[in-house]
Design an enzyme around this catalytic site. Sequence first.
Site, PDB file in Angstrom:
ATOM      1  N   THR A 144       0.866  -1.178   0.000  1.00  0.00           N
ATOM      2  CA  THR A 144       0.000   0.000   0.000  1.00  0.00           C
ATOM      3  C   THR A 144       0.899   1.223   0.000  1.00  0.00           C
ATOM      4  OG1 THR A 144      -1.393   1.373   1.448  1.00  0.00           O
ATOM      5  CG2 THR A 144      -0.199  -0.397   2.494  1.00  0.00           C
ATOM      6  N   THR A 186      -0.227   4.348   1.058  1.00  0.00           N
ATOM      7  CA  THR A 186      -0.562   5.188   2.202  1.00  0.00           C
ATOM      8  C   THR A 186       0.207   4.804   3.457  1.00  0.00           C
ATOM      9  OG1 THR A 186      -2.780   5.663   1.360  1.00  0.00           O
ATOM     10  CG2 THR A 186      -2.439   5.919   3.734  1.00  0.00           C
ATOM     11  N   CYS A 192      -2.127   4.888  -5.406  1.00  0.00           N
ATOM     12  CA  CYS A 192      -2.807   3.972  -4.498  1.00  0.00           C
ATOM     13  C   CYS A 192      -2.831   2.633  -5.208  1.00  0.00           C
ATOM     14  CB  CYS A 192      -4.222   4.463  -4.192  1.00  0.00           C
ATOM     15  SG  CYS A 192      -5.167   3.329  -3.177  1.00  0.00           S
ATOM     16  N   GLU A 206      -4.760   0.263  -5.460  1.00  0.00           N
ATOM     17  CA  GLU A 206      -6.004  -0.194  -6.097  1.00  0.00           C
ATOM     18  C   GLU A 206      -6.307   0.524  -7.413  1.00  0.00           C
ATOM     19  OE1 GLU A 206      -6.092  -1.494  -2.042  1.00  0.00           O
ATOM     20  OE2 GLU A 206      -5.999   0.570  -2.760  1.00  0.00           O
TER      21      GLU A 206
END
Length: 232
Positions: A83, A85, A197, A199
Site C-alpha cells: 500500500t 498510504t 494507491c 487499487e
Amino acid sequence: MRTIGLLGGMSWESTAIYYRLLNELVRERLGGLHSAKLVLVSVDFAEIAELQHAGDWQGAGRLLVGAARQLEAAGAECLVICTNTMHKLADEIEAAVSIPLLHIADATAGAIRRSGAKRPALLATRFTMEQDFYRQRLADRYGIEALVPDEAGRAKVHGIIYDELCRGLVKPESKAVYLDEIARLRSRGADGVILGCTEITMLVGQPDFDIPVFDTTAIHAEAAIAFALDDG
C-alpha cells in the site's frame, strides 16, 4: 531466490494483484514451473482504515510493526508494504525489523526519472496526496514535483478508493472522474500519472493516457523481484 515478505490486506484487492504479479514476474524470468517465494501477513483493513481516518497513526503503527515482525519470523528476507498510504509509517516499521524495506516511493521515483517526467500527477488517498511523507520524499530525494488535484478533486479521488475500489467495485463513471482530474492536472503541466494507491490500477492504466503512467503496484512488484533474484 530470496523470500519476499508481503505486508498486505490494505486492501486485499490490491494485495491479490501483488501476488499475481510477483508470480508472473518470476515465471517470466525463470520459466517452467518457477514461482515467487513469498510469506504474507494480511491485516484486517477495517481496523487500519478506522485508525487512519481517526488520525491514530500510532495505533496503526503498532499493528503494522507486529505484522512486520511476524513476516521476519516466518523467514522473509525483505519487506514489501502492499500500500502507498501506509508508507507514512515506513521508517517506524523498518526500524522494528532487521530485514530491508523496499520503499514504494523509491521504486516509483526510479521509474519516473527513467521516463524523463518531472511533474507527474498524483492520484492517491487523501493521506498520500495531502501529507508530506510521499510527495516530500519524491521532491527531496529525487527532484520530482508531484501535482495533486484541488480540494474537491482530492475528496472525489479518495472516496472512490475507499468506497469502491477497496470493495472490488470498478465503475465507468468513476473512471471518468479520474480521467477528468488528470486532464485538469495536465492543464497545470503534469507530464505523467502516478497511480499512487495500489487499487487504482483496477480503474485506469497506460492505455487511457498518452503520457507515462506509473503503476505503483507493478513497479513495486518489479522491485521486489529484482531483490529476490538479485538482479537489480
